[in-house]
Design a protein around this motif. Structure first.
Motif, short mmCIF file in Angstrom:
data_model
loop_
_atom_site.label_atom_id
_atom_site.label_comp_id
_atom_site.label_asym_id
_atom_site.label_seq_id
_atom_site.Cartn_x
_atom_site.Cartn_y
_atom_site.Cartn_z
N GLN A 1 0.82 -1.21 0.00
CA GLN A 1 0.00 0.00 0.00
C GLN A 1 0.86 1.26 0.00
N GLU A 2 0.36 2.27 -0.70
CA GLU A 2 1.01 3.57 -0.77
C GLU A 2 1.21 4.11 0.65
N ASN A 3 2.35 4.73 0.90
CA ASN A 3 2.71 5.35 2.18
C ASN A 3 2.89 4.34 3.32
N SER A 4 3.00 3.05 3.00
CA SER A 4 3.17 2.04 4.05
C SER A 4 4.62 1.92 4.50
N GLY A 5 5.56 2.32 3.63
CA GLY A 5 6.97 2.12 3.95
C GLY A 5 7.37 0.66 3.90
N CYS A 6 6.58 -0.16 3.22
CA CYS A 6 6.81 -1.60 3.13
C CYS A 6 7.36 -1.98 1.76
N THR A 7 7.99 -3.16 1.72
CA THR A 7 8.47 -3.72 0.46
C THR A 7 7.38 -4.62 -0.12
N PRO A 8 7.01 -4.41 -1.40
CA PRO A 8 5.94 -5.20 -2.01
C PRO A 8 6.41 -6.58 -2.47
N GLY B 1 -3.89 -5.22 -8.41
CA GLY B 1 -4.47 -5.33 -7.07
C GLY B 1 -3.50 -5.86 -6.02
N ILE B 2 -2.33 -6.30 -6.46
CA ILE B 2 -1.31 -6.80 -5.53
C ILE B 2 -0.13 -5.83 -5.50
N ASN B 3 0.42 -5.52 -6.67
CA ASN B 3 1.54 -4.58 -6.75
C ASN B 3 1.42 -3.65 -7.97
N LYS B 4 0.22 -3.62 -8.56
CA LYS B 4 -0.05 -2.76 -9.71
C LYS B 4 -1.47 -2.21 -9.57
N GLY B 5 -1.62 -0.91 -9.83
CA GLY B 5 -2.95 -0.30 -9.75
C GLY B 5 -3.40 -0.12 -8.32
N SER B 6 -4.66 -0.48 -8.06
CA SER B 6 -5.27 -0.27 -6.75
C SER B 6 -5.96 -1.54 -6.28
N ASN B 7 -6.28 -1.54 -5.00
CA ASN B 7 -7.11 -2.59 -4.42
C ASN B 7 -8.07 -1.93 -3.42
N ALA B 8 -8.76 -2.69 -2.62
CA ALA B 8 -9.77 -2.14 -1.70
C ALA B 8 -9.18 -1.15 -0.70
N GLN B 9 -7.88 -1.28 -0.41
CA GLN B 9 -7.23 -0.36 0.53
C GLN B 9 -6.66 0.89 -0.14
N GLY B 10 -6.73 0.95 -1.47
CA GLY B 10 -6.19 2.11 -2.20
C GLY B 10 -5.06 1.71 -3.13
N SER B 11 -4.19 2.67 -3.45
CA SER B 11 -3.10 2.43 -4.39
C SER B 11 -2.11 1.42 -3.83
N CYS B 12 -1.73 0.48 -4.70
CA CYS B 12 -0.74 -0.54 -4.32
C CYS B 12 0.29 -0.70 -5.43
N ASP B 13 0.51 0.36 -6.19
CA ASP B 13 1.32 0.30 -7.40
C ASP B 13 2.80 0.53 -7.10
N THR B 14 3.60 -0.51 -7.30
CA THR B 14 5.04 -0.44 -7.02
C THR B 14 5.70 0.71 -7.77
N TYR B 15 5.38 0.88 -9.04
CA TYR B 15 6.00 1.93 -9.85
C TYR B 15 5.61 3.31 -9.32
N GLU B 16 4.33 3.52 -9.05
CA GLU B 16 3.87 4.82 -8.55
C GLU B 16 4.36 5.10 -7.13
N ARG B 17 4.74 4.05 -6.39
CA ARG B 17 5.31 4.22 -5.06
C ARG B 17 6.81 4.51 -5.12
N TYR B 18 7.39 4.47 -6.31
CA TYR B 18 8.82 4.71 -6.50
C TYR B 18 9.66 3.70 -5.72
N ILE B 19 9.35 2.43 -5.92
CA ILE B 19 10.12 1.36 -5.29
C ILE B 19 11.29 1.00 -6.20
N TYR B 20 12.50 1.12 -5.67
CA TYR B 20 13.72 0.91 -6.42
C TYR B 20 14.59 -0.16 -5.77
N ILE B 21 15.52 -0.66 -6.54
CA ILE B 21 16.73 -1.29 -6.03
C ILE B 21 17.79 -0.21 -6.22
N HIS B 22 18.46 0.19 -5.16
CA HIS B 22 19.40 1.32 -5.28
C HIS B 22 20.54 1.21 -4.28
#
Length: 171
Positions: free
Chosen positions: A44-51, A108-129
């Motif tokens: 989920q967006e703003n969770s600070g979690c790894t998808p 609904g898992i790591n792309k787009g949205s689900n019942a809790q809101g945005s869950c999109d890895t790309y839109e969350r700016y999740i990187y390997i860095h």
């Protein structure tokens, strides 16, 4: 772009082991120690979690940048990370050397949205860095991204292509 269903070359990130493994033709080529999210697993967006789940490398950023180059908003700032710069910006989440920007493939898992809101890895700016070399690997301490030592992310960057499959598993 590579076909994400082509598993000849892929990365597997194991959260429990805090490792990233490079596979080619189903053979382990190299294993790196990483640091994933301090907040654990989640998409989920703003969770600070790894998808979890199936991803691809959507963008490779930083080719030929000097080691320890600082990136903000995926743009090199011209700064080179060192202890003095860290002291000036103690709250900054350092993104260094190279960026592999991930995009989820599972609606609904790591792309787009689900019942809790945005869950999109790309839109969350999740990187390997890359991260400061003083940051420990093998411990979950990131804000959601997958952190690597600078030498390791530079080496990995040269081995991967945009479109390459990346699977993030709990264990």
């Amino acid at each position: 772009m590579n076909d994400p269903n082509n598993l000849d070359s892929q990365l597997i990130i194991n959260i429990a082991a805090q490792t990233l493994t490079v596979y080619q033709q189903q053979r382990e080529i190299k294993k790196y120690s990483v640091s994933t999210a301090k907040n654990g697993l989640g998409s989920q967006e703003n969770s600070g979690c790894t998808p979890l789940g199936q991803h691809i490398i959507a963008d490779k950023i930083g080719k030929d940048a000097p080691i320890h180059s600082v990136f903000v908003g995926r743009v090199a700032t011209g700064e080179i990370y060192d202890a003095a710069l860290d002291a000036l910006y103690p709250e900054r989440d350092w993104i260094l050397s190279r960026i592999l920007w991930l995009s989820g493939l599972e609606i609904g898992i790591n792309k787009g949205s689900n019942a809790q809101g945005s869950c999109d890895t790309y839109e969350r700016y999740i990187y390997i860095h890359g991260t400061p070399d003083t940051e420990p690997m093998g411990l979950p301490l990131s804000h959601g991204c997958v952190r690597m030592c600078n030498q390791d992310i530079i080496e990995l960057f040269e081995q991967v292509e945009e479109g390459m499959a990346v699977t993030i598993v709990a264990e």
